[in-house]
Design a protein around this motif. Structure first.
Motif, short mmCIF file in Angstrom:
data_model
loop_
_atom_site.label_atom_id
_atom_site.label_comp_id
_atom_site.label_asym_id
_atom_site.label_seq_id
_atom_site.Cartn_x
_atom_site.Cartn_y
_atom_site.Cartn_z
N GLU A 1 0.87 -1.20 0.00
CA GLU A 1 0.00 0.00 0.00
C GLU A 1 0.90 1.23 0.00
O GLU A 1 1.71 1.41 0.91
CB GLU A 1 -0.91 0.02 1.22
CG GLU A 1 -1.95 -1.11 1.20
CD GLU A 1 -2.86 -1.06 2.42
OE1 GLU A 1 -2.67 -0.18 3.28
OE2 GLU A 1 -3.77 -1.92 2.49
N VAL A 2 0.73 2.05 -1.05
CA VAL A 2 1.59 3.24 -1.21
C VAL A 2 0.74 4.48 -0.88
O VAL A 2 -0.29 4.71 -1.54
CB VAL A 2 2.17 3.32 -2.64
CG1 VAL A 2 3.06 4.55 -2.76
CG2 VAL A 2 2.90 2.04 -2.98
N PRO A 3 1.15 5.28 0.10
CA PRO A 3 0.42 6.54 0.41
C PRO A 3 0.46 7.48 -0.80
O PRO A 3 1.44 7.50 -1.55
CB PRO A 3 1.17 7.10 1.61
CG PRO A 3 1.88 5.92 2.21
CD PRO A 3 2.22 5.05 1.08
N THR B 1 11.20 7.31 -1.94
CA THR B 1 11.00 6.77 -0.60
C THR B 1 10.73 5.28 -0.66
O THR B 1 10.00 4.79 -1.52
CB THR B 1 9.80 7.50 0.07
OG1 THR B 1 10.05 8.90 0.10
CG2 THR B 1 9.58 6.97 1.48
N ASN B 2 11.36 4.50 0.25
CA ASN B 2 11.13 3.04 0.33
C ASN B 2 9.73 2.79 0.78
O ASN B 2 9.22 3.45 1.67
CB ASN B 2 12.09 2.40 1.33
CG ASN B 2 11.87 0.89 1.42
OD1 ASN B 2 11.16 0.46 2.30
ND2 ASN B 2 12.46 0.13 0.52
N ILE B 3 9.13 1.85 0.10
CA ILE B 3 7.74 1.55 0.38
C ILE B 3 7.66 0.48 1.44
O ILE B 3 8.06 -0.66 1.22
CB ILE B 3 7.01 1.08 -0.90
CG1 ILE B 3 7.11 2.11 -2.01
CG2 ILE B 3 5.57 0.74 -0.59
CD1 ILE B 3 6.57 1.67 -3.33
N ASN B 4 7.21 0.92 2.53
CA ASN B 4 6.98 -0.01 3.65
C ASN B 4 8.19 -0.90 3.97
O ASN B 4 8.06 -2.03 4.41
CB ASN B 4 5.76 -0.91 3.38
CG ASN B 4 4.45 -0.13 3.32
OD1 ASN B 4 4.34 0.96 3.90
ND2 ASN B 4 3.45 -0.65 2.62
#
Length: 474
Positions: free
Chosen positions: A433-435, A442-445
């Motif tokens: 899930e990407v904001p 930015t690294n995703i989760n």
């Protein structure tokens, strides 16, 4: 004529008859005789012999003049001839001085050996009636004698080389001479006839062909065959029954000799090593030797000797290299050739070499990964190689000469790496899930993808997004 037989005892020979004058009444007659000798006359006119006469030594006849006197001055004379009659009273005697004779064996029937002569003292009449015969031995009629003239001849075949003459060469004959076959006097004589041996037999052997086999490692000086005890000569005595061996010839005869010369004892003098290229060794030899009498007419026979040299496994197989190293890619197809080993054997003749793998070349999964052609020595793979599982194989290859001789060699098979493995990641898919307001970079989760490759280093990996789908939540 008066006749008396010789050997008659002394006694009355003849009665002389005389008468006086017819005019006389009483007349006494007296007798006298001349010559004086072995006779006497009685007063009555009886003639007596005073001895026994021997016809062979005394006079054959005696004339006696007999005078008769009547005592009155008258006389008369008459002659009486007394003849001595020869009788057969003497035995014949032999006139030959030689008693031993010789003749060669195998003389033709009728050959004259000698002539026996005898004389009868009784005179020509009885000499003309002499009769000769052989009285002993009777069992072997080798000879006959002419009954009239005493000529001894060969009567049958005489073979000195068979019994009994091969043991006793002298034949003793008893010869009888009779002056009358039925009632006469006789004498005997013993003669010896020696049978002389001639060379009429060739040397003969129990065999004339020999086949001998010897290993190639046989040493010089070894006796190949001894012919002396298997050959003989049927002649009775030396030198006719002596022989020797000559003329050793044939293929490869220079490698053989008689020891001692002429003995028939054939020994090896050369090298039988089949691998000896300079010695000229052959597998088969054909020899001929002659067995021959030592005296004329030099009878002979040929003897053939076949010698076969048997190979001996003296040498082990030798590989062309003390070890072998083969390289094989892990992606080679099954039954591919990866290398060849070669071995040779110096033994002659060659018995061939076979190859086998006696150790190595397996894994826990496959007991045999390699196979070698037993005749050619070519090494093949029979299972798929895997560098990532095994990088090197140590094989023991054995070469056999098929007669028990073996040699081993080490074969190293290096498995060459090939890029045949895909990267494998720790998870095959991820849901993120990407904001909406997340800034770029930015690294995703905190997501990191971890991958490995069995035949590649992680540093050689390259990551990229090949494709994807973005889902928006309303």
């Amino acid at each position: 004529m008066v006749y008396i037989l010789e050997n008659t005892p002394p006694g009355i020979v003849y009665q002389f008859h005389a008468v006086g004058s017819t005019n006389s009444t009483s007349t006494t007659l007296s007798y006298s005789w001349t010559p004086e000798g072995p006779f006497s006359v009685s007063p009555t006119g009886t003639i007596f012999s005073t001895k026994a006469f021997d016809y062979e030594n005394d006079l054959p006849s005696y004339p006696l003049k007999i005078t008769v006197n009547n005592g009155q001055g008258l006389n008369t004379t008459g002659t009486v001839i007394i003849n001595i009659i020869n009788i057969n009273d003497e035995s014949p005697y032999f006139t030959i001085a030689k008693r031993v004779f010789g003749i060669k064996e195998e003389e033709t029937i009728g050959t004259i050996v000698t002539t026996i002569t005898a004389v009868d003292p009784d005179g020509e009449l009885f000499n003309n009636s002499l009769h000769y015969s052989i009285t002993a031995p009777q069992r072997i009629p080798y000879f006959s004698i002419n009954p009239d003239n005493g000529v001894i001849q060969v009567a049958s075949r005489i073979d000195r080389d068979i019994a009994p003459l091969n043991q006793h060469a002298n034949i003793t004959l008893e010869i009888l001479a009779e002056d009358s076959p039925s009632y006469g006097q006789s004498s005997s004589i013993t003669i010896v006839i020696t049978i002389e041996d001639i060379n009429d037999h060739p040397p003969e052997c129990q065999r004339y062909v020999f086949r001998e086999q010897f290993q190639e490692t046989i040493s010089p000086g070894t006796v190949i065959v001894d012919l002396q005890n298997i050959c003989s000569d049927g002649d009775a005595v030396a030198p006719n029954n002596l022989f020797n061996f000559t003329g050793l010839s044939g293929v490869g005869s220079h490698k053989f000799a008689q020891d001692p010369p002429g003995s028939g004892r054939i020994t090896l003098v050369g090298n039988m090593d089949l691998e000896n290229k300079t010695g000229g060794a052959e597998k088969d030899y054909i020899l001929k030797i002659v067995v021959e009498d030592i005296v004329w007419p030099f009878f002979r026979n040929n003897i053939y000797i076949f010698v076969r040299v048997l190979p001996v496994n003296e040498f082990m197989p030798v590989f062309s290299s003390p070890s072998y190293v083969f390289n094989a890619s892990e992606i080679l197809a099954v039954m591919s050739e990866i290398g060849k080993v070669t071995a040779t054997d110096e033994d002659v003749p060659s018995t061939g070499i076979s190859y086998s793998i006696v150790a190595g070349g397996g894994t826990w999964d496959y007991s045999k990964i390699f196979w070698i052609d037993p005749e050619e020595g070519m090494v093949h793979i029979v299972a798929q190689l895997d560098y990532e599982e095994t990088q090197r194989y140590l094989l023991t290859v054995q070469a056999s000469d098929n007669e028990g001789g073996t040699t081993d060699v080490q074969v190293t098979v290096n498995v060459l790496e090939a890029n045949d493995e895909k990267p494998v990641c720790s998870a095959s898919s991820h849901l993120l899930e990407v904001p909406m307001d997340l800034t770029s970079g930015t690294n995703i989760n905190g997501l990191y993808i971890t991958c490995v490759d069995r035949d590649s280093s992680p540093r050689s990996f390259r990551y990229f997004i090949n494709s994807g789908i973005l889902l928006l939540d309303s």
